[in-house]
Write a protein that holds these residues in place. Structure first.
Motif, mmCIF file in Angstrom:
data_model
loop_
_atom_site.group_PDB
_atom_site.id
_atom_site.type_symbol
_atom_site.label_atom_id
_atom_site.label_comp_id
_atom_site.label_asym_id
_atom_site.label_seq_id
_atom_site.Cartn_x
_atom_site.Cartn_y
_atom_site.Cartn_z
ATOM 1 N N UNK A 1 59.265 16.457 60.371
ATOM 2 C CA UNK A 1 58.820 17.668 59.687
ATOM 3 C C UNK A 1 59.827 18.119 58.634
ATOM 4 N N UNK A 2 61.110 17.839 58.878
ATOM 5 C CA UNK A 2 62.160 18.246 57.937
ATOM 6 C C UNK A 2 62.249 17.327 56.726
ATOM 7 N N UNK A 3 61.451 16.272 56.702
ATOM 8 C CA UNK A 3 61.443 15.352 55.565
ATOM 9 C C UNK A 3 62.583 14.359 55.567
ATOM 10 N N UNK A 4 63.191 14.117 56.740
ATOM 11 C CA UNK A 4 64.323 13.197 56.826
ATOM 12 C C UNK A 4 63.928 11.749 56.557
ATOM 13 N N UNK B 1 62.714 10.584 53.997
ATOM 14 C CA UNK B 1 63.080 10.236 52.623
ATOM 15 C C UNK B 1 64.496 9.664 52.544
ATOM 16 N N UNK B 2 65.330 10.040 53.500
ATOM 17 C CA UNK B 2 66.735 9.610 53.494
ATOM 18 C C UNK B 2 67.034 8.540 54.528
ATOM 19 N N UNK B 3 66.283 8.539 55.622
ATOM 20 C CA UNK B 3 66.612 7.673 56.749
ATOM 21 C C UNK B 3 65.542 6.611 57.028
ATOM 22 N N UNK B 4 65.136 5.913 56.006
ATOM 23 C CA UNK B 4 64.339 4.701 56.189
ATOM 24 C C UNK B 4 62.843 4.869 56.314
ATOM 25 N N UNK B 5 62.314 6.055 56.022
ATOM 26 C CA UNK B 5 60.873 6.241 56.102
ATOM 27 C C UNK B 5 60.396 6.658 57.484
#
Length: 233
Positions: free
Chosen positions: A104-107, A109-113
Motif C-alpha cells: 500500500x505504501x508503494x514500496x 517501485x523501489x524493492x523489485x515490484x
C-alpha cells in the motif's frame, strides 16, 4: 468442452492481486536475507581465520593486527545481530498487515515490484499488469483497521524495516571490503603460480637458461612488469 482445471488456473491467476507482497520487502524475504547474511558472515570468519585470509587482511591494513581483529569482530557482531533479529521476528509482535502495508505504501517501485499469490499454483508470481489493483486491494484491507491499530502497526512495520535495512547496509559495506581482500589474495596466488611456472620453464635445461631463449625472455617480461610489492608477499 470447458476444461475445469484450466478455468481454476485462469481464475487463480486473475485473483493474484488479492494477496500481494513486495518482492524484496516482505517478511519471508527478510528472514531469508538474515539467514544468508549469517551464513556469509560465517564464511568470512572461516576465510579470515585461514592463513591466506588472515595474511591478506593484515597486509591490506598495513600490518595493523588490531584493526584486522576489529574487522573480524565486525562480522561476528553482525552475525549475532542478524541471529537476534531472526529470533525477534519469531517471538516479538509482527503485524499481520506487514506485507500489505508496504504494498500500500508503494514500496514495490523501489524493492523489485509486486508479487501476487496464486492459490492454484500455491506460490507467488509477478503481477505487473495488476500492480495498481494490488495496491488498491492492500489499501482497502488497511482501511478496515481502527486508526489506533493502524498507527501501532505502521510504527512496528517501520521499526522492523529500519532494523533490517540497517543490518543489510552494514553487511553490504563489510562485504565490499572482504571481496576486495579476496580478489587481492586471488591475484597474489595467481601471480605466484605464474612465477613458479615461468621459472620452471626458464630453468628446465641449459638452452632455456640462455638469455636469448624464449623461456628466459618470457620470464624477464613477466617479472619486469610486476610491482615491487609482489616480491614481498
Amino acid at each position: 468442452m470447458i476444461d475445469a482445471e484450466e478455468t481454476k488456473r485462469y481464475k487463480a491467476r486473475q485473483l493474484r492481486y488479492k494477496k500481494p507482497i513486495v518482492r524484496d520487502l516482505n517478511l519471508n524475504f527478510i528472514q531469508q536475507e538474515l539467514w544468508e547474511i549469517q551464513e556469509e558472515c560465517e564464511n568470512v570468519r572461516w576465510y579470515t581465520d585461514s592463513e591466506d585470509g588472515e595474511d591478506s587482511l593484515i597486509n591490506a591494513l598495513d600490518g595493523d593486527e588490531d584493526e584486522a581483529y576489529e574487522f573480524r569482530m565486525a562480522f561476528a557482531d553482525l552475525c549475532a545481530e542478524c541471529d537476534r533479529m531472526s529470533g525477534d521476528l519469531n517471538e516479538e509482535w509482527v503485524p499481520e498487515c506487514f506485507d500489505i502495508f508496504f504494498v500500500a505504501a508503494g514500496a514495490g517501485n523501489t524493492y523489485g515490484g509486486i508479487l501476487g499469490y496464486d492459490a492454484y499454483e500455491g506460490d507467488y508470481f509477478g503481477i505487473s499488469c495488476l500492480d495498481r489493483f494490488a495496491e488498491d486491494e492492500a489499501k482497502k484491507k488497511l482501511k478496515v483497521m481502527t486508526k489506533d491499530n493502524l498507527i501501532a502497526a505502521a510504527r512496528q512495520c517501520f521499526k522492523i524495516y529500519h532494523a533490517y535495512i540497517g543490518l543489510r547496509n552494514r553487511y553490504d559495506n563489510l562485504k565490499a571490503a572482504i571481496d576486495i581482500l579476496r580478489d587481492q589474495n586471488t591475484g597474489y596466488l595467481q601471480a605466484v603460480t605464474e612465477i613458479n611456472r615461468l621459472y620452471e620453464e626458464a630453468s628446465k635445461d641449459e638452452w632455456s637458461r640462455r638469455d636469448w631463449s624464449k623461456e628466459s625472455k618470457e620470464w624477464d617480461r613477466y617479472t619486469d612488469a610486476l610491482p615491487p610489492e609482489a616480491w614481498v608477499m
